[in-house]
Design a protein around this motif. Structure first.
Motif, PDB file in Angstrom:
ATOM      1  N   TRP A 145     122.194 -51.269 129.368  1.00 22.82           N
ATOM      2  CA  TRP A 145     120.856 -51.864 129.280  1.00 22.82           C
ATOM      3  C   TRP A 145     120.201 -51.884 130.660  1.00 22.82           C
ATOM      4  CZ3 TRP A 145     118.514 -56.153 131.498  1.00 22.82           C
ATOM      5  CH2 TRP A 145     117.244 -56.471 130.992  1.00 22.82           C
ATOM      6  N   SER A 146     120.954 -52.246 131.687  1.00 29.68           N
ATOM      7  CA  SER A 146     120.400 -52.309 133.038  1.00 29.68           C
ATOM      8  C   SER A 146     120.050 -50.916 133.559  1.00 29.68           C
ATOM      9  CB  SER A 146     121.397 -52.983 133.987  1.00 29.68           C
ATOM     10  OG  SER A 146     121.623 -54.331 133.613  1.00 29.68           O
ATOM     11  N   ARG A 147     120.867 -49.934 133.222  1.00 27.87           N
ATOM     12  CA  ARG A 147     120.578 -48.567 133.668  1.00 27.87           C
ATOM     13  C   ARG A 147     119.313 -48.025 132.996  1.00 27.87           C
ATOM     14  NH1 ARG A 147     126.383 -47.838 132.872  1.00 27.87           N
ATOM     15  NH2 ARG A 147     127.442 -47.889 134.892  1.00 27.87           N
ATOM     16  N   GLU A 148     119.173 -48.303 131.709  1.00 27.54           N
ATOM     17  CA  GLU A 148     118.031 -47.782 130.952  1.00 27.54           C
ATOM     18  C   GLU A 148     116.751 -48.587 131.183  1.00 27.54           C
ATOM     19  OE1 GLU A 148     119.452 -47.881 126.966  1.00 27.54           O
ATOM     20  OE2 GLU A 148     121.139 -46.529 127.409  1.00 27.54           O
ATOM     21  N   ASN A 149     116.909 -49.815 131.659  1.00 27.35           N
ATOM     22  CA  ASN A 149     115.760 -50.711 131.863  1.00 27.35           C
ATOM     23  C   ASN A 149     115.832 -51.308 133.260  1.00 27.35           C
ATOM     24  OD1 ASN A 149     114.667 -51.094 128.832  1.00 27.35           O
ATOM     25  ND2 ASN A 149     116.896 -51.160 128.794  1.00 27.35           N
ATOM     26  N   GLU A 150     115.869 -50.467 134.273  1.00 28.94           N
ATOM     27  CA  GLU A 150     116.090 -50.948 135.636  1.00 28.94           C
ATOM     28  C   GLU A 150     115.058 -51.992 136.056  1.00 28.94           C
ATOM     29  OE1 GLU A 150     116.386 -49.292 140.242  1.00 28.94           O
ATOM     30  OE2 GLU A 150     116.176 -47.887 138.568  1.00 28.94           O
ATOM     31  N   ARG A 151     113.794 -51.737 135.763  1.00 27.00           N
ATOM     32  CA  ARG A 151     112.743 -52.684 136.140  1.00 27.00           C
ATOM     33  C   ARG A 151     112.932 -54.020 135.427  1.00 27.00           C
ATOM     34  NH1 ARG A 151     106.979 -50.364 135.136  1.00 27.00           N
ATOM     35  NH2 ARG A 151     107.595 -49.116 136.927  1.00 27.00           N
ATOM     36  N   ARG A 152     113.186 -53.961 134.141  1.00 23.99           N
ATOM     37  CA  ARG A 152     113.388 -55.194 133.382  1.00 23.99           C
ATOM     38  C   ARG A 152     114.642 -55.923 133.844  1.00 23.99           C
ATOM     39  NH1 ARG A 152     111.716 -53.868 127.059  1.00 23.99           N
ATOM     40  NH2 ARG A 152     109.538 -53.311 127.512  1.00 23.99           N
ATOM     41  N   ALA A 153     115.687 -55.184 134.170  1.00 22.45           N
ATOM     42  CA  ALA A 153     116.928 -55.804 134.629  1.00 22.45           C
ATOM     43  C   ALA A 153     116.710 -56.561 135.933  1.00 22.45           C
ATOM     44  CB  ALA A 153     118.010 -54.739 134.796  1.00 22.45           C
ATOM     45  N   ARG A 154     116.010 -55.946 136.870  1.00 16.97           N
ATOM     46  CA  ARG A 154     115.756 -56.617 138.150  1.00 16.97           C
ATOM     47  C   ARG A 154     114.848 -57.832 137.946  1.00 16.97           C
ATOM     48  NH1 ARG A 154     113.995 -52.687 142.791  1.00 16.97           N
ATOM     49  NH2 ARG A 154     114.640 -54.496 144.033  1.00 16.97           N
ATOM     50  N   PHE A 155     113.886 -57.705 137.068  1.00 19.09           N
ATOM     51  CA  PHE A 155     112.968 -58.809 136.782  1.00 19.09           C
ATOM     52  C   PHE A 155     113.711 -59.966 136.116  1.00 19.09           C
ATOM     53  CE2 PHE A 155     110.173 -60.798 133.563  1.00 19.09           C
ATOM     54  CZ  PHE A 155     109.216 -61.357 134.385  1.00 19.09           C
ATOM     55  N   LEU A 156     114.539 -59.667 135.112  1.00 17.63           N
ATOM     56  CA  LEU A 156     115.180 -60.705 134.311  1.00 17.63           C
ATOM     57  C   LEU A 156     116.423 -61.290 134.974  1.00 17.63           C
ATOM     58  CD1 LEU A 156     114.999 -61.992 131.377  1.00 17.63           C
ATOM     59  CD2 LEU A 156     116.813 -60.382 130.784  1.00 17.63           C
ATOM     60  N   LEU A 157     117.281 -60.438 135.520  1.00 18.41           N
ATOM     61  CA  LEU A 157     118.584 -60.888 136.001  1.00 18.41           C
ATOM     62  C   LEU A 157     118.566 -61.415 137.424  1.00 18.41           C
ATOM     63  CD1 LEU A 157     120.862 -58.093 134.474  1.00 18.41           C
ATOM     64  CD2 LEU A 157     120.129 -60.269 133.462  1.00 18.41           C
ATOM     65  N   LEU A 158     117.485 -61.162 138.164  1.00 17.93           N
ATOM     66  CA  LEU A 158     117.394 -61.668 139.539  1.00 17.93           C
ATOM     67  C   LEU A 158     116.462 -62.863 139.660  1.00 17.93           C
ATOM     68  CD1 LEU A 158     117.212 -58.324 141.578  1.00 17.93           C
ATOM     69  CD2 LEU A 158     119.223 -59.726 141.071  1.00 17.93           C
ATOM     70  N   ASN A 159     115.954 -63.348 138.536  1.00 16.59           N
ATOM     71  CA  ASN A 159     115.002 -64.465 138.572  1.00 16.59           C
ATOM     72  C   ASN A 159     115.345 -65.493 137.505  1.00 16.59           C
ATOM     73  OD1 ASN A 159     112.720 -63.540 140.551  1.00 16.59           O
ATOM     74  ND2 ASN A 159     113.113 -61.744 139.263  1.00 16.59           N
TER      75      ASN A 159
END
Length: 206
Positions: free
Chosen positions: A89-103
């Motif tokens: 999921w993080s590989r396919e949605n890098e922008r969303r992963a950084r937005f969701l998992l770092l905040n």
């Protein structure tokens, strides 16, 4: 003749995620979001009443995507697979992963909470995810959900995998090839349910 809108809500939501992923919550001002899209500032206000509204919409969009990837596996009682699913999921949605998992929502909405409909949607998403999570814990134990089991499951399924990924998400680039092995080893070495629960069940020979 009906005029077609040049900029959509999706454009502004994606721009918001990108700005927060790159520069943190403070980077996502209404002016910056509009500029990222290439729209006049007034255009974003036609779709979102406030900064907290567009941040709330972005959070719910990213969170729903994350839940869609993990919840079915949790409901099937497959905690290891659910934890590992964070990687693709993080590989396919890098922008969303950084937005969701770092905040955290508390940081994004420290000034103003999102409008009521968005808060209600977030609560619905959280209830859906919590239900899947608790069903997984219950199914992996003796049917009784204890605080210790919840803490173990939260660590194994979410906290540890995200901690492994966090440094790599922060600096961007490819996720580490060893992440999958580390997550699998954590699940192999630490039972999801408390030991007292496992003792009551016969061992399963692979």
């Amino acid at each position: 003749m009906v005029r077609t809108a040049r900029f959509s809500e999706e454009d502004f939501i994606e721009a918001t995620m990108a700005l927060v992923a790159e520069g943190g919550p403070a980077a996502a001002t209404m002016q910056a979001i509009a500029r990222r899209v290439g729209a006049p500032t007034g255009s974003i206000y036609h779709r979102f009443d406030s900064r907290s509204a567009v941040l709330g919409a972005a959070w719910n969009r990213a969170y729903a995507s994350f839940i869609k990837a993990l919840a079915p596996l949790l409901r099937k009682g497959r905690p290891r697979e659910a934890a590992l699913a964070i990687l693709p999921w993080s590989r396919e949605n890098e922008r969303r992963a950084r937005f969701l998992l770092l905040n955290e929502p508390v940081t994004l909405f420290e000034d103003t909470p999102p409008p009521a409909p968005l808060r209600e949607e977030l609560e619905r998403l959280e209830e859906e995810f919590d239900g899947a999570f608790r069903a997984c814990v219950s199914g992996c134990g003796d049917g009784v959900v204890r605080d210790e089991d919840l803490a173990r499951a939260k660590f194994l399924i979410f906290d540890a995998p995200i901690a492994i990924l966090r440094p790599h998400l922060m600096r961007g680039g490819a996720l580490p090839p060893f992440a999958e092995r580390m997550i699998a080893e954590l699940h192999a070495g630490m039972p999801l349910a408390a030991t007292r629960n496992r003792a009551a069940r016969p061992a399963v020979v692979a």
